[in-house]
Enzyme design. Structure first.
Site, PDB file in Angstrom:
ATOM      1  N   ARG A  82       0.800  -1.223   0.000  1.00 21.01           N
ATOM      2  CA  ARG A  82       0.000   0.000   0.000  1.00 21.01           C
ATOM      3  C   ARG A  82       0.830   1.268   0.000  1.00 21.01           C
ATOM      4  O   ARG A  82       0.559   2.201  -0.758  1.00 21.01           O
ATOM      5  CB  ARG A  82      -0.887   0.089   1.264  1.00 21.01           C
ATOM      6  CG  ARG A  82      -2.198  -0.564   1.167  1.00 21.01           C
ATOM      7  CD  ARG A  82      -2.582  -1.045   2.545  1.00 21.01           C
ATOM      8  NE  ARG A  82      -1.619  -2.055   2.930  1.00 21.01           N
ATOM      9  CZ  ARG A  82      -1.745  -3.334   2.604  1.00 21.01           C
ATOM     10  NH1 ARG A  82      -2.803  -3.759   2.006  1.00 21.01           N
ATOM     11  NH2 ARG A  82      -0.813  -4.205   2.922  1.00 21.01           N
ATOM     12  N   THR A  83       1.796   1.352   0.886  1.00 25.52           N
ATOM     13  CA  THR A  83       2.467   2.637   1.059  1.00 25.52           C
ATOM     14  C   THR A  83       3.209   3.018  -0.220  1.00 25.52           C
ATOM     15  O   THR A  83       3.065   4.124  -0.732  1.00 25.52           O
ATOM     16  CB  THR A  83       3.426   2.580   2.266  1.00 25.52           C
ATOM     17  OG1 THR A  83       2.664   2.170   3.401  1.00 25.52           O
ATOM     18  CG2 THR A  83       4.049   3.937   2.544  1.00 25.52           C
ATOM     19  N   LYS A 130      25.538  -3.846  -1.834  1.00 25.58           N
ATOM     20  CA  LYS A 130      27.004  -3.804  -1.997  1.00 25.58           C
ATOM     21  C   LYS A 130      27.676  -3.111  -0.822  1.00 25.58           C
ATOM     22  O   LYS A 130      28.882  -2.931  -0.804  1.00 25.58           O
ATOM     23  CB  LYS A 130      27.367  -3.026  -3.264  1.00 25.58           C
ATOM     24  CG  LYS A 130      26.814  -3.600  -4.551  1.00 25.58           C
ATOM     25  CD  LYS A 130      27.243  -2.704  -5.709  1.00 25.58           C
ATOM     26  CE  LYS A 130      26.641  -3.154  -7.016  1.00 25.58           C
ATOM     27  NZ  LYS A 130      26.893  -2.158  -8.080  1.00 25.58           N
ATOM     28  N   ARG A 154      11.383   3.978   3.059  1.00 26.32           N
ATOM     29  CA  ARG A 154      11.076   3.046   4.150  1.00 26.32           C
ATOM     30  C   ARG A 154      12.333   2.257   4.463  1.00 26.32           C
ATOM     31  O   ARG A 154      13.030   1.804   3.551  1.00 26.32           O
ATOM     32  CB  ARG A 154       9.954   2.102   3.739  1.00 26.32           C
ATOM     33  CG  ARG A 154       9.761   0.963   4.712  1.00 26.32           C
ATOM     34  CD  ARG A 154       8.542   0.155   4.420  1.00 26.32           C
ATOM     35  NE  ARG A 154       7.326   0.887   4.750  1.00 26.32           N
ATOM     36  CZ  ARG A 154       6.108   0.359   4.748  1.00 26.32           C
ATOM     37  NH1 ARG A 154       5.942  -0.900   4.421  1.00 26.32           N
ATOM     38  NH2 ARG A 154       5.059   1.085   5.070  1.00 26.32           N
ATOM     39  N   HIS A 175       5.493   6.136  11.482  1.00 19.87           N
ATOM     40  CA  HIS A 175       4.944   5.984  10.128  1.00 19.87           C
ATOM     41  C   HIS A 175       3.978   7.152   9.888  1.00 19.87           C
ATOM     42  O   HIS A 175       2.763   6.980   9.861  1.00 19.87           O
ATOM     43  CB  HIS A 175       4.234   4.622  10.029  1.00 19.87           C
ATOM     44  CG  HIS A 175       3.905   4.181   8.643  1.00 19.87           C
ATOM     45  ND1 HIS A 175       3.920   5.022   7.540  1.00 19.87           N
ATOM     46  CD2 HIS A 175       3.528   2.961   8.171  1.00 19.87           C
ATOM     47  CE1 HIS A 175       3.566   4.330   6.470  1.00 19.87           C
ATOM     48  NE2 HIS A 175       3.337   3.086   6.828  1.00 19.87           N
TER      49      HIS A 175
HETATM   50  C1  NCD Z   1       1.955  -0.827   8.272  1.00 16.97           C
HETATM   51  C2  NCD Z   1       3.473  -0.657   8.374  1.00 16.97           C
HETATM   52  O1  NCD Z   1       4.179  -0.868   7.380  1.00 16.97           O
HETATM   53  O2  NCD Z   1       3.874  -0.277   9.442  1.00 16.97           O
HETATM   54  N1  NCD Z   1       1.531  -1.046   6.947  1.00 16.97           N
HETATM   55  C3  NCD Z   1       1.248   0.035   6.162  1.00 16.97           C
HETATM   56  O3  NCD Z   1       2.111   0.834   5.859  1.00 16.97           O
HETATM   57  N2  NCD Z   1      -0.027   0.229   5.797  1.00 16.97           N
HETATM   58  C4  NCD Z   1       1.410  -1.825   9.216  1.00 16.97           C
HETATM   59  C5  NCD Z   1       1.964  -3.217   9.192  1.00 16.97           C
HETATM   60  O4  NCD Z   1       2.847  -3.558   8.409  1.00 16.97           O
HETATM   61  O5  NCD Z   1       1.478  -3.997  10.010  1.00 16.97           O
END
Ligand code: NCD
Length: 305
Positions: free
Chosen positions: A51-52, A80, A101, A129
């Site tokens: 999703r993100t 590397k 991320r 997040h």
């Molecule tokens: C969350 C995350 O990555 O922290 N997912 C997301 O970004 N929607 C929650 C999760 O992974 O449980």
């Protein structure tokens, strides 16, 4: 130049303005279709995501911009031995804004120190997040019309769940919020969240182990997945992963207007027959994620519709 590393990097007024812009984008998407023409977003994902990453990419495409990046650290020069700082200095020569991320807490903050372009934290380890939080706030606002005066239950892995930490921090700035933390002893909300956020503001909170006990009081139930990848041993994960399973029987005790949120992915913690309950909002939440990220990209790039 602004980055978004922690939700507190935005003032409450700025968060409210982003929600307002996202709601306008939902109503009038055509107004925004060219807002980022000629701009590029890079997605640097050193950890898995569906999703993100895709919502960031869809957001930039719907603003008329373009995207580049990687979705697996193994295919980047990180494999590397390149440092995050070097990777970001390189990518900031190619892109106008970066969503990143990383499994290490603080990596996006370190990236921001050397980047020539805005950095957005798309999740750092078990820490924060902030763009999921913007998504959650937009969802609560659209469902309830207000972010003040609500009792919210956070259920599941409150120790490693970074979406929980950021959302608690964001909601601490509104009035009339009551927090109920529903978790097994091993996965309780970290002390630093209490010491840095809840206690200084004297915010009311309770810690309970029973979901059933909290259910009748809640305006919002925020379910989370037990974060398998942050456990040190498999046996603990297996013991704790099914502690809470939300099903229609448990929902019978909830208010008719309660809203169920979950950042997703879901594993076992919500049965699929809950999906058709009108209180289930997690797929609406997914849709909202793209719109608020559109608003955020525009803000950080200082572009207007
Ligand atoms: C969350 C995350 O990555 O922290 N997912 C997301 O970004 N929607 C929650 C999760 O992974 O449980």
């Amino acid at each position: 130049m602004r980055h978004l590393i922690d939700i507190q990097d935005l003032s409450v007024e700025e968060v409210d303005e982003l929600i307002h812009t996202a709601e306008d984008i939902i109503e009038n998407p055509e107004k925004y279709a060219e807002a980022c023409r000629g701009r590029k977003l890079a997605t640097l994902f050193f950890e898995p995501s569906t999703r993100t990453r895709l919502s960031f990419e869809a957001a930039m495409l719907d603003l008329g911009g373009r995207t580049l990046g990687f979705s697996d650290a193994a295919t980047s020069s990180a494999s590397k031995g390149e440092t995050v700082g070097d990777t970001v200095q390189v990518v900031s020569c190619y892109a106008d804004i970066i969503a990143m991320r990383h499994p290490k807490e603080g990596a996006p903050f370190a990236a921001a120190q050397v980047s020539r372009v805005p950095i957005i934290n798309a999740g750092d380890g078990g820490h924060n997040h902030p763009t999921q939080t913007l998504t959650d706030l937009l969802t609560i606002h659209r469902e309830r019309g207000d972010l003040n005066n609500l009792t919210i239950g956070f259920c599941g892995d409150l120790k490693f769940g970074r979406t929980v930490h950021s959302l608690v921090s964001a909601l601490s700035r509104y009035t009339g919020i009551q927090f109920i933390f529903i978790a097994p002893n091993e996965l309780r909300i970290p002390d630093y969240v209490k010491e840095n956020t809840l206690d200084p503001l004297h915010l009311p909170y309770r810690e309970v182990e029973s979901m059933e006990e909290a259910m009748p009081e809640l305006d919002v139930l925020y379910m989370t997945r037990v974060q398998k990848e942050r456990f040190f041993n498999e046996a603990d994960y297996l013991r704790l992963r099914d502690t809470y399973i939300l099903d229609p029987a448990k929902l019978a005790a909830a208010k008719p207007e309660m809203r169920i949120l979950h950042p997703l992915p879901r594993v076992n913690e919500i049965t699929v027959d809950v999906d058709k309950d009108p209180r289930a909002c997690y797929f609406k939440q997914v849709a909202n994620g793209k719109f608020i990220r559109m608003a955020l990209i525009m803000k950080l790039l200082e572009v207007h519709a």
